[in-house]
Design a protein around this motif. Structure first.
Motif, PDB file in Angstrom:
ATOM      1  N   PRO A   1       0.841  -1.203   0.000  1.00 26.03           N
ATOM      2  CA  PRO A   1       0.000   0.000   0.000  1.00 26.03           C
ATOM      3  C   PRO A   1       0.877   1.254   0.000  1.00 26.03           C
ATOM      4  O   PRO A   1       1.865   1.323   0.727  1.00 26.03           O
ATOM      5  CB  PRO A   1      -0.792  -0.109   1.306  1.00 26.03           C
ATOM      6  CG  PRO A   1      -0.627  -1.522   1.767  1.00 26.03           C
ATOM      7  CD  PRO A   1       0.667  -2.002   1.198  1.00 26.03           C
ATOM      8  N   LEU A   2       0.514   2.214  -0.828  1.00 27.01           N
ATOM      9  CA  LEU A   2       1.288   3.456  -0.904  1.00 27.01           C
ATOM     10  C   LEU A   2       0.505   4.657  -0.393  1.00 27.01           C
ATOM     11  O   LEU A   2       1.080   5.539   0.231  1.00 27.01           O
ATOM     12  CB  LEU A   2       1.742   3.693  -2.349  1.00 27.01           C
ATOM     13  CG  LEU A   2       2.661   2.614  -2.915  1.00 27.01           C
ATOM     14  CD1 LEU A   2       2.953   2.898  -4.381  1.00 27.01           C
ATOM     15  CD2 LEU A   2       3.944   2.523  -2.112  1.00 27.01           C
ATOM     16  N   GLU A   3      -0.785   4.729  -0.688  1.00 30.47           N
ATOM     17  CA  GLU A   3      -1.627   5.823  -0.206  1.00 30.47           C
ATOM     18  C   GLU A   3      -3.024   5.283   0.047  1.00 30.47           C
ATOM     19  O   GLU A   3      -3.458   4.346  -0.600  1.00 30.47           O
ATOM     20  CB  GLU A   3      -1.719   6.950  -1.241  1.00 30.47           C
ATOM     21  CG  GLU A   3      -0.442   7.724  -1.412  1.00 30.47           C
ATOM     22  CD  GLU A   3      -0.619   8.927  -2.329  1.00 30.47           C
ATOM     23  OE1 GLU A   3      -1.755   9.434  -2.458  1.00 30.47           O
ATOM     24  OE2 GLU A   3       0.386   9.358  -2.910  1.00 30.47           O
ATOM     25  N   GLY A   4      -3.726   5.926   0.948  1.00 30.11           N
ATOM     26  CA  GLY A   4      -5.119   5.543   1.207  1.00 30.11           C
ATOM     27  C   GLY A   4      -5.234   4.246   1.985  1.00 30.11           C
ATOM     28  O   GLY A   4      -4.258   3.723   2.520  1.00 30.11           O
ATOM     29  N   ASP A   5      -6.454   3.724   2.023  1.00 32.85           N
ATOM     30  CA  ASP A   5      -6.721   2.490   2.753  1.00 32.85           C
ATOM     31  C   ASP A   5      -6.064   1.310   2.055  1.00 32.85           C
ATOM     32  O   ASP A   5      -6.042   1.238   0.819  1.00 32.85           O
ATOM     33  CB  ASP A   5      -8.231   2.225   2.841  1.00 32.85           C
ATOM     34  CG  ASP A   5      -8.954   3.292   3.643  1.00 32.85           C
ATOM     35  OD1 ASP A   5      -8.317   3.930   4.512  1.00 32.85           O
ATOM     36  OD2 ASP A   5     -10.154   3.503   3.395  1.00 32.85           O
TER      37      ASP A   5
END
Length: 101
Positions: A48-52
């Motif tokens: 995961p890089l951004e957000g949920d």
């Protein structure tokens, strides 16, 4: 006239019954192939890089176009196999049309 854009089915999975899910994996692949689909991503590490964060397992299927992807998802052959998935994993599934300049 430009060719139809490819279509992709993105599947996020959280498997809670691995034995039943193995049956799903065995039964779904020939159905995917019969509708012109193929796996581009089948598990592997997700970062995961951004957000949920997505569900733990990601599958990416490619189909010739949206109609083929929809026909696979709606097919009589797939419905009993989808039931196995529902009984063995939580999932989020969506289709997206590819870019066709």
């Amino acid at each position: 006239m430009p060719a139809s854009a490819k279509a992709y089915i993105v599947v996020e999975l959280d498997v809670f019954d691995p034995a039943s899910f193995q049956q799903y994996r065995t039964e779904v692949e020939p159905i995917i192939l019969s509708y012109g689909g193929r796996y581009l991503v089948r598990g592997g590490e997700t970062v995961p890089l951004e957000g949920d964060a997505p569900l733990p397992r990601i599958i990416l299927l490619e189909f010739p176009d949206l109609a083929a992807a929809r026909n696979f998802m709606d097919s009589e052959e797939y419905q009993p196999v989808a039931t196995i998935r529902h009984q063995s994993a939580h999932s989020r599934i969506y289709m997206v049309e590819g870019y066709n300049p």
